[in-house]
Design a protein around this motif. Sequence first.
Motif, PDB file in Angstrom:
ATOM      1  N   ASP A 128     -17.828  -0.101  41.089  1.00  5.98           N
ATOM      2  CA  ASP A 128     -18.258  -1.298  41.823  1.00  5.98           C
ATOM      3  C   ASP A 128     -18.485  -2.468  40.881  1.00  5.98           C
ATOM      4  O   ASP A 128     -18.171  -3.617  41.210  1.00  5.98           O
ATOM      5  N   ARG A 131     -15.128  -3.706  39.831  1.00  9.55           N
ATOM      6  CA  ARG A 131     -14.491  -4.427  40.949  1.00  9.55           C
ATOM      7  C   ARG A 131     -15.044  -5.843  41.057  1.00  9.55           C
ATOM      8  O   ARG A 131     -14.289  -6.801  41.288  1.00  9.55           O
ATOM      9  N   ALA A 132     -16.348  -5.983  40.867  1.00 11.51           N
ATOM     10  CA  ALA A 132     -16.957  -7.314  40.930  1.00 11.51           C
ATOM     11  C   ALA A 132     -16.461  -8.192  39.788  1.00 11.51           C
ATOM     12  O   ALA A 132     -16.215  -9.388  39.966  1.00 11.51           O
ATOM     13  N   SER A 135     -12.774  -9.115  40.490  1.00  7.08           N
ATOM     14  CA  SER A 135     -12.658  -9.967  41.669  1.00  7.08           C
ATOM     15  C   SER A 135     -13.087 -11.399  41.385  1.00  7.08           C
ATOM     16  O   SER A 135     -12.737 -12.315  42.137  1.00  7.08           O
ATOM     17  N   ALA A 136     -13.836 -11.602  40.306  1.00  9.36           N
ATOM     18  CA  ALA A 136     -14.318 -12.938  39.967  1.00  9.36           C
ATOM     19  C   ALA A 136     -13.352 -13.701  39.069  1.00  9.36           C
ATOM     20  O   ALA A 136     -13.618 -14.828  38.679  1.00  9.36           O
ATOM     21  N   ARG A 137     -12.233 -13.085  38.735  1.00 14.72           N
ATOM     22  CA  ARG A 137     -11.288 -13.726  37.820  1.00 14.72           C
ATOM     23  C   ARG A 137     -10.638 -14.963  38.418  1.00 14.72           C
ATOM     24  O   ARG A 137     -10.434 -15.054  39.630  1.00 14.72           O
ATOM     25  N   GLU A 140      -7.346 -15.932  40.929  1.00 10.37           N
ATOM     26  CA  GLU A 140      -7.738 -14.712  41.620  1.00 10.37           C
ATOM     27  C   GLU A 140      -6.628 -13.657  41.586  1.00 10.37           C
ATOM     28  O   GLU A 140      -5.447 -13.973  41.611  1.00 10.37           O
ATOM     29  N   THR A 142      -4.881 -10.238  43.365  1.00  9.20           N
ATOM     30  CA  THR A 142      -4.734  -9.650  44.693  1.00  9.20           C
ATOM     31  C   THR A 142      -5.554  -8.368  44.762  1.00  9.20           C
ATOM     32  O   THR A 142      -5.964  -7.811  43.739  1.00  9.20           O
ATOM     33  N   HIS A 143      -5.757  -7.883  45.969  1.00  9.97           N
ATOM     34  CA  HIS A 143      -6.506  -6.633  46.148  1.00  9.97           C
ATOM     35  C   HIS A 143      -5.826  -5.494  45.390  1.00  9.97           C
ATOM     36  O   HIS A 143      -6.501  -4.684  44.721  1.00  9.97           O
ATOM     37  N   VAL A 146      -6.463  -5.780  41.627  1.00  5.82           N
ATOM     38  CA  VAL A 146      -7.840  -5.388  41.299  1.00  5.82           C
ATOM     39  C   VAL A 146      -7.967  -3.871  41.274  1.00  5.82           C
ATOM     40  O   VAL A 146      -8.525  -3.291  40.333  1.00  5.82           O
ATOM     41  N   GLU A 147      -7.436  -3.215  42.294  1.00  6.22           N
ATOM     42  CA  GLU A 147      -7.561  -1.763  42.379  1.00  6.22           C
ATOM     43  C   GLU A 147      -6.806  -1.063  41.255  1.00  6.22           C
ATOM     44  O   GLU A 147      -7.259  -0.037  40.730  1.00  6.22           O
TER      45      GLU A 147
END
Length: 283
Positions: A128, A131-132, A135-137, A140, A142-143, A146-147
């Motif tokens: 988590d 992920r945070a 996700s703040a990059r 941005e 994409t999902h 990030v994963e």
Amino acid sequence: MPLRREPTARQVRLGVELRRLREAAGLTTNQAAALLGTGRVQISHIESGLAGVSEERLRRLASHYACTDGEFVDALVAMATDRTRGWWEEYRGLLPTSFLDLSELDHHGSFRREVAILFVPGLLQTEDYARAVFSARIPELTHEEVELRIQHRVARRVVIEGPSPIPYDVVIHEAALRIQVGDRSTSRAQLARLLELSCADNITLRVIPFDLEGFARASTTMTYVGGPVPKLDTVVRDAPHGALFIDSEAQLNAYRTRFHKVEEVSLAPAPSRDHIHKLAKEL
């Protein structure tokens, strides 16, 4: 053999070390090529990591370069002949090459030292928390991107939590522990994770509280990975477009000194755990 289109950082490092040996011997690429009965272009390709070199040729070059450090030459031979296809290769073409180079560096590292100022180091992050961070990059991600980065980061933990974990000394400034990344529960879980990992035999975790004197003269974010011999150690710094690998002897010595200075002004492991407990209770 065709030239490599994109040599790894490890392959480039081998070439850099061979170039350093040649230059220390006062030889030109033409002279080195004559010693092997090849052309100057081939030597240039080897020294840039675009072409490999056999053990026999490498040892001949080392001998002609008057390198008497047998342990160092053996380490270079191991780099030249290594055919490891690590788990990180499944991410080739999916993640920037710097991610793969870092994983390869992890795999071959003999120890790891790290100083973190603003964020918990990647190897210690919960999913988590990671992920945070990703996700703040900006720009941005994409999902899916990030994963993928989270999966890769979790896989990298094998270097400190796998069957043969390397020694890991990490110093974290209180700022990194207090900055809320994600929501409050994410921060709380991250501190709990640090407390859990700090009990591992191979991990030494130290904290620098805000009120500890002497930190300013030694402050720097850094990752230091030990090689098979000190000459092959590597420092990794974050750069705008990926990781920056530092390997000159002068800079390695400077970063070794910096890390020891940071250690000197940090809390010992037991008081560090107490400090993390205190911060966790405040959340």
